[in-house]
Write an enzyme that holds these catalytic residues in place. Structure first.
Site, PDB file in Angstrom:
ATOM      1  N   THR A  17       2.579   5.127   0.191  1.00  0.00           N
ATOM      2  CA  THR A  17       3.367   6.045   1.009  1.00  0.00           C
ATOM      3  C   THR A  17       2.897   7.480   0.874  1.00  0.00           C
ATOM      4  OG1 THR A  17       5.340   4.635   0.923  1.00  0.00           O
ATOM      5  CG2 THR A  17       5.701   6.965   1.363  1.00  0.00           C
ATOM      6  N   THR A  93       4.654   2.989  -4.227  1.00  0.00           N
ATOM      7  CA  THR A  93       5.681   2.786  -5.254  1.00  0.00           C
ATOM      8  C   THR A  93       6.092   1.328  -5.423  1.00  0.00           C
ATOM      9  OG1 THR A  93       7.449   3.211  -3.648  1.00  0.00           O
ATOM     10  CG2 THR A  93       6.625   5.101  -4.919  1.00  0.00           C
ATOM     11  N   ASP A  94       5.793   0.484  -4.431  1.00  0.00           N
ATOM     12  CA  ASP A  94       6.221  -0.920  -4.521  1.00  0.00           C
ATOM     13  C   ASP A  94       5.768  -1.585  -5.812  1.00  0.00           C
ATOM     14  OD1 ASP A  94       7.478  -0.786  -2.102  1.00  0.00           O
ATOM     15  OD2 ASP A  94       5.943  -1.886  -0.986  1.00  0.00           O
TER      16      ASP A  94
END
Length: 332
Positions: A17, A93-94
């Site tokens: 992201t 961030t996943d």
């Protein structure tokens, strides 16, 4: 004489992201280079930190593989051996909590390896990427962060890779260390470390073989169907049990068979606290399962337990060594 040399930090960009921009069809996708990310950080030039940039990958965090992480770990080691004072990894961030712990396990050098990202992409008002990247670079460059292993820096908080978890799908304060809290905070651009883990596990060396480690979460009314269907597909297994490490009585048989054939680690699906070893004694309790050969994960959550188990298998460790690492580490 005081050391006036500028600290040297290497930033590896992996996408996510933090590096996403709008696409022609709507939505966002990873497109920005690591150089573009660093160039967009306000105040970085005033820190007197020498930043080197490596545009390593441009993929969503969900698409990273263990092969990617093996290559990343080797590249990080090369830069640290050449004299870098620290490393920052920007990514989606996943999978930050898993990536950071993977890097932490292989990091035996004192220099910090810091992972960060963003919850709000650069096209949004209040994008958090530049602030997180600046804080990560400042942490990686500072002597205070040495000998802490892998770190996650997010929203001006410093987390140990072995503790941190993503706990919210959209919040900018998604990263939390339930067991022990953050190690510290960024205060006026300087890392302030308030506590340190009492133990840290490392598994040095490169991967020598491809392995598959499964993760099965116990649910109410579980009959063991998923365990039986996937049993032959994995080299090892993590079971995320209820509470302190419990499973339904009717899956004890299949778990006993699996534990006799391959490493099976017992973790808690709760996200905080430790698996117990000797409190409950009913069929499917933690003491019953450990007696049947399952390996307690201690404070490691299921995702972290899977990463450690994968790392141990991929670097050639046998069943007995795996048990010793999990039960002897403290996992704090």
């Amino acid at each position: 004489m005081p050391d006036t040399r500028m600290p040297h930090v290497v930033v590896f960009g992996l996408g996510g992201t933090i590096a996403m921009t709008s696409t022609a069809n709507g939505g966002v996708a990873p497109a920005l280079s690591a150089e573009q990310l660093v160039a967009a950080v306000p105040g970085l030039a005033e820190t007197r930190i020498d930043v080197e940039v490596v545009d390593f990958r441009r993929v969503p965090g969900a698409s990273l593989s263990f092969d990617d992480l093996d290559e990343l770990a080797a590249a990080i080691e090369g830069h640290l051996a050449a004299g870098a004072d620290g490393v920052v990894v920007t990514k989606g961030t996943d999978t930050i909590e898993e990536t950071a712990f993977f890097l932490d396990l292989g990091q035996t050098r004192p220099e910090p390896v810091v992972v960060t990202g963003a919850m709000r992409n650069p096209t949004m008002a209040g994008a958090d990427g530049p602030a997180n990247l600046l804080a990560a670079i400042q942490t990686a460059a500072h002597p205070t962060a040495r000998d802490l292993g892998g770190l996650v820096v997010f929203a001006d908080e410093i987390h140990a890779a072995s503790r941190v978890r993503k706990t919210h799908s959209t919040s900018g304060h998604t990263f939390v260390s339930a067991n022990g809290g953050p190690l510290g905070y960024l205060v006026e651009g300087r890392p302030q470390v308030l506590n340190k883990p009492t133990t840290r596990v490392t598994v040095p060396g490169a991967s020598t073989r491809q392995v598959e480690v499964g993760l099965v979460t116990m649910v109410l009314g579980d009959t063991g169907t998923l365990l039986r269907a996937t049993a032959d597909q994995f080299d090892a297994l993590v079971v995320a049990g209820f509470g302190v490490g419990h499973v339904p009585a009717n899956v004890v048989g299949i778990l006993t068979e699996l534990a006799a054939a391959k490493p099976v680690v017992l973790a808690s699906r709760t996200g905080a606290g430790s698996v117990l070893t000797r409190t409950y004694a009913f069929p499917g309790s933690e003491s019953d399962l450990i007696a049947r050969g399952l390996i307690p994960a201690g404070f490691l959550d299921p995702l972290k337990a899977r990463i450690l188990l994968h790392r141990l298998l991929a670097t050639g460790h046998d069943h007995n060594t795996i048990r010793a690492v999990f039960t002897g580490s403290g996992n704090a």
